[in-house]
Design a protein around this motif. Sequence first.
Motif, PDB file in Angstrom:
ATOM      1  N   ASP A  77       0.519  -1.546   0.016  1.00  0.00           N
ATOM      2  CA  ASP A  77       0.014  -0.259  -0.113  1.00  0.00           C
ATOM      3  C   ASP A  77       1.324   1.531  -0.170  1.00  0.00           C
ATOM      4  OD1 ASP A  77       0.975  -0.856   2.485  1.00  0.00           O
ATOM      5  OD2 ASP A  77      -0.438   0.348   3.370  1.00  0.00           O
ATOM      6  N   GLN A  78       2.172   0.911  -0.154  1.00  0.00           N
ATOM      7  CA  GLN A  78       2.835   2.360  -0.121  1.00  0.00           C
ATOM      8  C   GLN A  78       3.426   2.926  -1.768  1.00  0.00           C
ATOM      9  OE1 GLN A  78       4.259   3.190   3.153  1.00  0.00           O
ATOM     10  NE2 GLN A  78       2.748   1.564   4.114  1.00  0.00           N
ATOM     11  N   ASN A  79       3.871   3.747  -1.482  1.00  0.00           N
ATOM     12  CA  ASN A  79       4.395   4.416  -3.128  1.00  0.00           C
ATOM     13  C   ASN A  79       5.268   3.319  -3.891  1.00  0.00           C
ATOM     14  OD1 ASN A  79       2.336   6.837  -2.779  1.00  0.00           O
ATOM     15  ND2 ASN A  79       4.345   8.128  -1.481  1.00  0.00           N
ATOM     16  N   ASN A  80       6.062   2.737  -3.156  1.00  0.00           N
ATOM     17  CA  ASN A  80       6.777   1.544  -4.186  1.00  0.00           C
ATOM     18  C   ASN A  80       6.472   0.375  -3.835  1.00  0.00           C
ATOM     19  OD1 ASN A  80       7.264   0.626  -1.178  1.00  0.00           O
ATOM     20  ND2 ASN A  80       9.293   0.304  -1.306  1.00  0.00           N
ATOM     21  N   TYR A  81       5.090   0.494  -4.249  1.00  0.00           N
ATOM     22  CA  TYR A  81       4.864  -0.764  -4.166  1.00  0.00           C
ATOM     23  C   TYR A  81       4.958  -1.519  -5.602  1.00  0.00           C
ATOM     24  CZ  TYR A  81       1.408   1.170  -8.208  1.00  0.00           C
ATOM     25  OH  TYR A  81       0.516   2.225  -9.792  1.00  0.00           O
ATOM     26  N   GLN A  82       5.558  -0.430  -7.096  1.00  0.00           N
ATOM     27  CA  GLN A  82       6.011  -1.342  -7.891  1.00  0.00           C
ATOM     28  C   GLN A  82       7.098  -2.111  -7.514  1.00  0.00           C
ATOM     29  OE1 GLN A  82       5.704   2.233 -10.937  1.00  0.00           O
ATOM     30  NE2 GLN A  82       3.688   0.908 -11.811  1.00  0.00           N
ATOM     31  N   ASN A  83       8.454  -1.543  -6.339  1.00  0.00           N
ATOM     32  CA  ASN A  83       9.375  -1.982  -6.239  1.00  0.00           C
ATOM     33  C   ASN A  83       9.222  -3.493  -5.881  1.00  0.00           C
ATOM     34  OD1 ASN A  83      10.649  -0.492  -7.582  1.00  0.00           O
ATOM     35  ND2 ASN A  83      11.240   1.152  -6.104  1.00  0.00           N
ATOM     36  N   LEU A  84       8.151  -3.171  -5.093  1.00  0.00           N
ATOM     37  CA  LEU A  84       7.590  -4.385  -4.294  1.00  0.00           C
ATOM     38  C   LEU A  84       7.015  -5.324  -4.655  1.00  0.00           C
ATOM     39  CD1 LEU A  84       6.491  -2.850  -0.651  1.00  0.00           C
ATOM     40  CD2 LEU A  84       8.644  -3.339  -0.626  1.00  0.00           C
ATOM     41  N   PHE A  85       6.343  -5.486  -5.948  1.00  0.00           N
ATOM     42  CA  PHE A  85       6.279  -6.648  -7.002  1.00  0.00           C
ATOM     43  C   PHE A  85       7.776  -7.286  -7.350  1.00  0.00           C
ATOM     44  CE2 PHE A  85       2.022  -4.128  -7.951  1.00  0.00           C
ATOM     45  CZ  PHE A  85       1.353  -4.709  -5.926  1.00  0.00           C
ATOM     46  N   GLY A  86       8.394  -6.195  -7.390  1.00  0.00           N
ATOM     47  CA  GLY A  86       9.730  -6.597  -8.216  1.00  0.00           C
ATOM     48  C   GLY A  86      10.536  -7.702  -7.429  1.00  0.00           C
ATOM     49  N   VAL A  87      10.031  -7.723  -6.490  1.00  0.00           N
ATOM     50  CA  VAL A  87      11.205  -8.217  -5.391  1.00  0.00           C
ATOM     51  C   VAL A  87      10.559  -9.218  -5.567  1.00  0.00           C
ATOM     52  CG1 VAL A  87      11.189  -8.261  -3.180  1.00  0.00           C
ATOM     53  CG2 VAL A  87      11.849  -5.853  -4.574  1.00  0.00           C
ATOM     54  N   LEU A  88       9.108  -9.578  -5.021  1.00  0.00           N
ATOM     55  CA  LEU A  88       8.270 -10.621  -5.123  1.00  0.00           C
ATOM     56  C   LEU A  88       8.655 -11.458  -6.262  1.00  0.00           C
ATOM     57  CD1 LEU A  88       6.629 -11.438  -3.041  1.00  0.00           C
ATOM     58  CD2 LEU A  88       4.446 -10.508  -4.458  1.00  0.00           C
ATOM     59  N   ASP A  89       8.761 -11.177  -7.363  1.00  0.00           N
ATOM     60  CA  ASP A  89       9.058 -11.943  -8.654  1.00  0.00           C
ATOM     61  C   ASP A  89      10.207 -12.400  -7.996  1.00  0.00           C
ATOM     62  OD1 ASP A  89       6.042 -11.256  -9.463  1.00  0.00           O
ATOM     63  OD2 ASP A  89       6.933  -9.424 -10.678  1.00  0.00           O
ATOM     64  N   ASN A  90      10.769 -11.506  -8.032  1.00  0.00           N
ATOM     65  CA  ASN A  90      12.842 -11.687  -7.549  1.00  0.00           C
ATOM     66  C   ASN A  90      13.169 -12.921  -7.309  1.00  0.00           C
ATOM     67  OD1 ASN A  90      14.507 -10.670  -9.818  1.00  0.00           O
ATOM     68  ND2 ASN A  90      15.788 -10.321  -8.092  1.00  0.00           N
ATOM     69  N   CYS A  91      12.012 -13.068  -5.778  1.00  0.00           N
ATOM     70  CA  CYS A  91      12.235 -14.182  -5.443  1.00  0.00           C
ATOM     71  C   CYS A  91      11.849 -15.512  -5.959  1.00  0.00           C
ATOM     72  CB  CYS A  91      11.750 -13.896  -3.667  1.00  0.00           C
ATOM     73  SG  CYS A  91      12.193 -12.548  -2.545  1.00  0.00           S
ATOM     74  N   PHE A  92      10.617 -15.696  -6.882  1.00  0.00           N
ATOM     75  CA  PHE A  92      10.203 -16.607  -7.096  1.00  0.00           C
ATOM     76  C   PHE A  92      11.337 -17.249  -8.602  1.00  0.00           C
ATOM     77  CE2 PHE A  92       8.835 -18.896 -10.883  1.00  0.00           C
ATOM     78  CZ  PHE A  92       8.045 -19.804  -9.713  1.00  0.00           C
ATOM     79  N   LEU A  93      11.885 -16.187  -9.089  1.00  0.00           N
ATOM     80  CA  LEU A  93      12.500 -16.426 -10.108  1.00  0.00           C
ATOM     81  C   LEU A  93      14.472 -16.934 -10.541  1.00  0.00           C
ATOM     82  CD1 LEU A  93      10.402 -13.617 -12.327  1.00  0.00           C
ATOM     83  CD2 LEU A  93      10.243 -16.039 -12.829  1.00  0.00           C
ATOM     84  N   VAL A  94      14.843 -15.290  -9.177  1.00  0.00           N
ATOM     85  CA  VAL A  94      15.816 -15.999  -8.507  1.00  0.00           C
ATOM     86  C   VAL A  94      16.104 -17.092  -8.641  1.00  0.00           C
ATOM     87  CG1 VAL A  94      17.886 -15.271  -7.279  1.00  0.00           C
ATOM     88  CG2 VAL A  94      16.964 -13.635  -8.490  1.00  0.00           C
ATOM     89  N   ALA A  95      15.665 -17.743  -7.621  1.00  0.00           N
ATOM     90  CA  ALA A  95      15.684 -19.035  -6.658  1.00  0.00           C
ATOM     91  C   ALA A  95      15.180 -20.417  -7.697  1.00  0.00           C
ATOM     92  CB  ALA A  95      14.195 -19.259  -5.912  1.00  0.00           C
ATOM     93  N   TYR A  96      14.042 -19.547  -8.841  1.00  0.00           N
ATOM     94  CA  TYR A  96      14.309 -21.108 -10.056  1.00  0.00           C
ATOM     95  C   TYR A  96      15.375 -21.188 -10.967  1.00  0.00           C
ATOM     96  CZ  TYR A  96      11.610 -22.946 -14.130  1.00  0.00           C
ATOM     97  OH  TYR A  96      11.747 -23.741 -15.116  1.00  0.00           O
TER      98      TYR A  96
END
Length: 494
Positions: A77-96
């Motif tokens: 709910d913060q202004n940096n939500y797009q960066n947080l979404f990127g981090v969330l995606d990256n957690c999956f994809l880096v581990a993958y």
Amino acid sequence: MRSLAPGIKLITSFSRDSWYRFFILILTFVFYTTYHLSRKPISIIKSQLHRNCSNVIHPADLNITDNDTWCDWAPFDQNNYQNLFGVLDNCFLVAYAIGMFFSGMFGERLPLRYYLSSGMILSGLFTVLFGLGFYWQIHSLWYYCLVQALNGLVQTTGWPAVVACVGNWFGKGKRGFIMGIWNSHTSVGNILGSLIAGVYVSSAWGLSFIVPGIIIASAGVICFLFLVEKPEDVNCTLPQHHESVEQEPLLRNSSSNEEIFSTNTSTAVEPVEDHTEAISFCGALRIPGVVEFSLCLLFAKLVSYTFLYWLPLYIANVAHFDPKKAGDLSTLFDVGGIVGGILAGLISDYSGGRATTCCAMLIIAAPMLFLYNKIGQNGLPTTIGMLLWCGALVNGPYALITTAVSADLGTHECLRGNSRALSTVTAIIDGTGSIGAAVGPLLAGLISPTGWNNVFYMLISADVLACLLLSRLVYKEVRGWCGYTTRQRGFKEI
């Protein structure tokens, strides 16, 4: 004597081997469909986790302190939500990406049925755990990142295992076309995942994960009960080998002219002796073409996965659709991907040029991406048309490299019959591509606050680099067509 019914004639015209091959093709198609079905919901619910709450009707008994974020899901709910979404995606994809380099080696040394079924069940568990965060009222970014990372690791069991299984059952004849159709499981999974997630995204987004999680776990049980890893396990003949007068004597009995489906099993020749020792990582890298196609896939997958994770949000932000409508429209990109994958396989089979086919589609994709960003939202018909074209051109090379090219390289004649290399080669190519898949959505998250135009410039640059990395192989293929080498197909070293 009475004649048989037409349907029975059709059924009995296929041999026992053909039915088993068809069964394995369908089974592995369903299995990997569920893998992508469980990955897609995260892209659908992004627009629900952060909305413009001033346009949302709030309950009368709710005490609102911030009219702009009351309906958002913390911590997004913060202004940096797009960066947080990127981090969330990256957690999956880096581990993958990390796990993929090891997954192929495990896949060669463990029974595929156990390996694949356990991976699907665990993936279902972690997908469900992400959705339960909605019901458990979890607002910790670390929780969602941890679940995504663990899910990324177990999802690496899928691709090397299904490709190795299909490679055990099928030869190279018409491989590009057959695998182009088979590889539509990626787009079918994305479409189904989008539609399932879209049903629940506006009411209870947790179910957008729980339902796909149950589906992939159930498919894991089916895998354990029914998967047959190799033809010899059920007394079927190995993929047939036919001599070609165009081949050098040293290469005769290679599998370059095997038929995909054969209704005559009595003409099978003695199979090449299989090596018992699995190929090493460095040995797989020395196979001609592995490095070039791996690096090409890195950039091609960067583009594809950026669309996978960010397209619904882009459509919602730019075209101002609601989350469900944006998710539904994003499936058109995957519909185009189905057509592109089949077309790429068909063209590469006909021309004998895997690299040239990929390069040609990548060249056309670059200006098409530019056009989509400029005019893609000028009316619904334009949006639909551009999404279909972009999906076909972006996913066509990606589909061809991860299927037919990987299978060709994993059964290259320089291996001298070592069928156990297929899983490792597939994992190297897809693992390298997964690095791009991890980088793309992360860059999109970092760049998108500066404007979506910059995101598309990044995607176009990646597309051009993918094309350039195939230039050496394209040059060899063109020289082969012009008669400068012996008449071999595709990228094979002469």
